[in-house]
Design an enzyme around this catalytic site. Structure first.
Site, mmCIF file in Angstrom:
data_model
loop_
_atom_site.group_PDB
_atom_site.id
_atom_site.type_symbol
_atom_site.label_atom_id
_atom_site.label_comp_id
_atom_site.label_asym_id
_atom_site.label_seq_id
_atom_site.Cartn_x
_atom_site.Cartn_y
_atom_site.Cartn_z
ATOM 1 N N ASP A 17 0.848 -1.190 0.000
ATOM 2 C CA ASP A 17 0.000 0.000 0.000
ATOM 3 C C ASP A 17 0.888 1.247 0.000
ATOM 4 O O ASP A 17 1.519 1.573 0.997
ATOM 5 C CB ASP A 17 -0.910 0.011 1.239
ATOM 6 C CG ASP A 17 -1.879 1.191 1.193
ATOM 7 O OD1 ASP A 17 -2.894 1.089 0.483
ATOM 8 O OD2 ASP A 17 -1.589 2.232 1.829
ATOM 9 N N HIS B 219 -7.018 9.909 -2.165
ATOM 10 C CA HIS B 219 -6.439 9.769 -0.816
ATOM 11 C C HIS B 219 -7.330 10.357 0.284
ATOM 12 O O HIS B 219 -7.500 9.758 1.347
ATOM 13 C CB HIS B 219 -5.056 10.435 -0.800
ATOM 14 C CG HIS B 219 -4.134 9.908 0.250
ATOM 15 N ND1 HIS B 219 -2.772 9.816 0.054
ATOM 16 C CD2 HIS B 219 -4.353 9.445 1.505
ATOM 17 C CE1 HIS B 219 -2.209 9.321 1.149
ATOM 18 N NE2 HIS B 219 -3.151 9.096 2.041
ATOM 19 N N LYS C 57 -2.034 6.224 -4.451
ATOM 20 C CA LYS C 57 -3.144 7.152 -4.166
ATOM 21 C C LYS C 57 -2.900 8.526 -4.781
ATOM 22 O O LYS C 57 -1.752 9.005 -4.832
ATOM 23 C CB LYS C 57 -3.310 7.316 -2.642
ATOM 24 C CG LYS C 57 -3.341 6.005 -1.887
ATOM 25 C CD LYS C 57 -3.640 6.168 -0.406
ATOM 26 C CE LYS C 57 -3.430 4.851 0.335
ATOM 27 N NZ LYS C 57 -2.061 4.654 0.823
ATOM 28 N N TYR D 91 3.654 9.819 0.021
ATOM 29 C CA TYR D 91 4.653 9.205 0.907
ATOM 30 C C TYR D 91 6.075 9.439 0.390
ATOM 31 O O TYR D 91 7.046 9.244 1.127
ATOM 32 C CB TYR D 91 4.418 7.699 1.090
ATOM 33 C CG TYR D 91 3.054 7.313 1.650
ATOM 34 C CD1 TYR D 91 2.230 8.256 2.269
ATOM 35 C CD2 TYR D 91 2.577 6.011 1.566
ATOM 36 C CE1 TYR D 91 0.982 7.907 2.765
ATOM 37 C CE2 TYR D 91 1.338 5.658 2.061
ATOM 38 C CZ TYR D 91 0.536 6.609 2.652
ATOM 39 O OH TYR D 91 -0.699 6.250 3.138
HETATM 40 N N1 LIG Z 1 -5.170 6.510 3.504
HETATM 41 C C1 LIG Z 1 -4.622 7.183 4.495
HETATM 42 O O1 LIG Z 1 -4.910 8.364 4.718
HETATM 43 C C2 LIG Z 1 -3.595 6.512 5.336
HETATM 44 C C3 LIG Z 1 -3.160 7.128 6.517
HETATM 45 C C4 LIG Z 1 -2.226 6.451 7.300
HETATM 46 C C5 LIG Z 1 -1.759 5.209 6.911
HETATM 47 N N2 LIG Z 1 -2.199 4.643 5.740
HETATM 48 C C6 LIG Z 1 -1.702 3.324 5.277
HETATM 49 O O2 LIG Z 1 -1.872 2.370 6.309
HETATM 50 C C7 LIG Z 1 -0.602 1.780 6.605
HETATM 51 C C8 LIG Z 1 -0.546 1.340 8.055
HETATM 52 O O3 LIG Z 1 -0.821 2.418 8.924
HETATM 53 P P1 LIG Z 1 0.304 3.214 9.724
HETATM 54 O O4 LIG Z 1 1.611 2.902 9.132
HETATM 55 O O5 LIG Z 1 -0.071 4.636 9.787
HETATM 56 O O6 LIG Z 1 0.173 2.671 11.192
HETATM 57 P P2 LIG Z 1 0.212 1.212 11.900
HETATM 58 O O7 LIG Z 1 0.534 0.164 10.896
HETATM 59 O O8 LIG Z 1 -1.026 1.087 12.715
HETATM 60 O O9 LIG Z 1 1.372 1.381 12.941
HETATM 61 C C9 LIG Z 1 2.716 1.500 12.573
HETATM 62 C C10 LIG Z 1 3.500 1.611 13.878
HETATM 63 O O10 LIG Z 1 3.408 0.367 14.584
HETATM 64 C C11 LIG Z 1 4.725 -0.141 14.817
HETATM 65 N N3 LIG Z 1 4.658 -1.603 14.647
HETATM 66 C C12 LIG Z 1 4.485 -2.283 13.492
HETATM 67 N N4 LIG Z 1 4.469 -3.603 13.716
HETATM 68 C C13 LIG Z 1 4.644 -3.779 15.055
HETATM 69 C C14 LIG Z 1 4.731 -4.915 15.891
HETATM 70 N N5 LIG Z 1 4.614 -6.153 15.399
HETATM 71 N N6 LIG Z 1 4.905 -4.718 17.220
HETATM 72 C C15 LIG Z 1 4.987 -3.476 17.727
HETATM 73 N N7 LIG Z 1 4.914 -2.350 16.984
HETATM 74 C C16 LIG Z 1 4.748 -2.503 15.647
HETATM 75 C C17 LIG Z 1 5.629 0.525 13.817
HETATM 76 O O11 LIG Z 1 6.919 0.723 14.348
HETATM 77 P P3 LIG Z 1 8.266 0.227 13.576
HETATM 78 O O12 LIG Z 1 8.209 0.743 12.172
HETATM 79 O O13 LIG Z 1 9.346 0.856 14.388
HETATM 80 O O14 LIG Z 1 8.256 -1.271 13.650
HETATM 81 C C18 LIG Z 1 4.944 1.903 13.634
HETATM 82 O O15 LIG Z 1 5.356 2.790 14.668
HETATM 83 C C19 LIG Z 1 0.377 2.893 6.234
HETATM 84 O O16 LIG Z 1 1.707 2.464 6.149
HETATM 85 C C20 LIG Z 1 -0.220 3.354 4.938
HETATM 86 O O17 LIG Z 1 0.072 2.443 3.884
HETATM 87 C C21 LIG Z 1 -3.107 5.290 4.959
#
Ligand SMILES: NC(=O)c1ccc[n+]([C@@H]2O[C@H](COP(=O)([O-])OP(=O)(O)OC[C@H]3O[C@@H](n4cnc5c(N)ncnc54)[C@H](OP(=O)(O)O)[C@@H]3O)[C@@H](O)[C@H]2O)c1
Length: 275
Positions: A45, A108, A75, A50
């Site tokens: 994704d 987005h 996006k 980004y």
């Molecule tokens: N459409 C939108 O507006 C939008 C907005 C936000 C995100 N997104 C998408 O959704 C994806 C996921 O959301 P997100 O990246 O914001 O947040 P998330 O996946 O909920 O959280 C990421 C955080 O969790 C930590 N983490 C990951 N795996 C872990 C584990 N097994 N144990 C403990 N901590 C862990 C990571 O740290 P480390 O990296 O240090 O491991 C990072 O700090 C994004 O990458 C993006 O592709 C879309």
């Protein structure tokens, strides 16, 4: 190992689990996506904003994995909304990714103050007809935005990618989506690490019962809720951990107790304020 797939309303299928690359440093992206592809991920994704589509593209090219085994999302950012800008934006994204099409292209954010999301959606319909995106969808759309889109355009989005984790489940948006065959993609599935979800006694005790980590329990809850998820991590060990969700199952009671954590606790931006 393959992950379960969800069939979208246009007949195409999407792996239910992928890797997100929000806040992945462009200099680290190729290494991180390569790690994920080696572990078995086939769904990435991405997003123009980004700033790391080139790294995603380099990892895809170097992997040697047949294109039709990969599912790549990117996006259209707010500042590229509008007919001509949207066509230019997909061309730029495809060039950076080194691809001739993405599997899923999303608006987005609705950015309602621009009042361009309907026009942009018509551009995505044309982008789909041109074969530059196999499927098209939206992100961060609330019920009024979806209602307007459905009333004024032809193609129903196949997904709505929204902030969704135990504190913020957006039941009205997911119910509206379900009633129109719009699949829910949960962004921030781990709450972006912005509240102590993984340390909550409930999550810790469920994890201990299954000999899994807290993150695996939360991600498994998403999978059983039917959400499409793509947790982000910079760490190869965590990327592997987050992929290892298919050898256990939460009970109905465990599932409901996690659902009961809902408290309308948004950690990201309000779609109505997106600009
Ligand atoms: N459409 C939108 O507006 C939008 C907005 C936000 C995100 N997104 C998408 O959704 C994806 C996921 O959301 P997100 O990246 O914001 O947040 P998330 O996946 O909920 O959280 C990421 C955080 O969790 C930590 N983490 C990951 N795996 C872990 C584990 N097994 N144990 C403990 N901590 C862990 C990571 O740290 P480390 O990296 O240090 O491991 C990072 O700090 C994004 O990458 C993006 O592709 C879309």
């Amino acid at each position: 190992m393959t992950t379960p797939a969800i069939t979208l309303s246009d007949g195409h299928s999407i792996p239910q689990l992928g890797l997100g690359v929000f806040k992945v440093d462009p200099a680290e992206t190729e290494r991180i996506v390569t790690d994920a592809l080696e572990i078995g991920y086939r769904h990435i994704d991405a997003a123009a904003i980004y700033g790391n589509e080139e790294g995603v593209g380099r990892a895809i090219a170097a992997s040697g994995i047949p294109r039709d085994e990969l599912f790549i999302t990117t996006k259209l950012y707010n500042t590229d909304q509008g007919t001509e800008l949207a066509h230019a934006a997909i061309a730029t994204s495809l060039e950076k990714l080194g691809l001739d099409h993405v599997d899923l292209y999303l608006i987005h954010w609705p950015a309602p103050s621009r009042d361009l999301y309907v026009q942009s959606w018509r551009a995505l319909e044309a982008i789909q007809r041109a074969g530059q995106a196999t499927s098209i969808g939206v992100s961060n759309f609330l019920v009024p935005h979806l209602t307007r889109l459905l009333a004024e355009t032809e193609v129903v989005p196949v997904v709505n990618q929204i902030e969704l984790h135990p504190y913020h489940q957006q039941p009205e948006v997911t119910a509206f989506g379900a009633s129109h065959q719009i699949a829910t993609e949960a962004w921030g599935p781990l709450g972006q690490g912005k509240y102590p979800l993984l340390e909550m006694p409930l999550i810790v005790s469920v994890a201990a019962a299954h000999e899994k980590s807290s993150a695996q329990v939360v991600l498994r809850w998403h999978i059983q809720q039917g959400h499409i998820v793509f947790p982000k991590s910079n760490s190869r060990a965590r990327i592997a951990e987050n992929f290892d969700l298919f050898d256990f199952e939460l009970t109905d009671e465990e599932q409901s107790s996690i659902t009961a954590l809902e408290r309308a606790g948004r950690v990201g931006g309000d779609p109505n304020d997106s600009k």
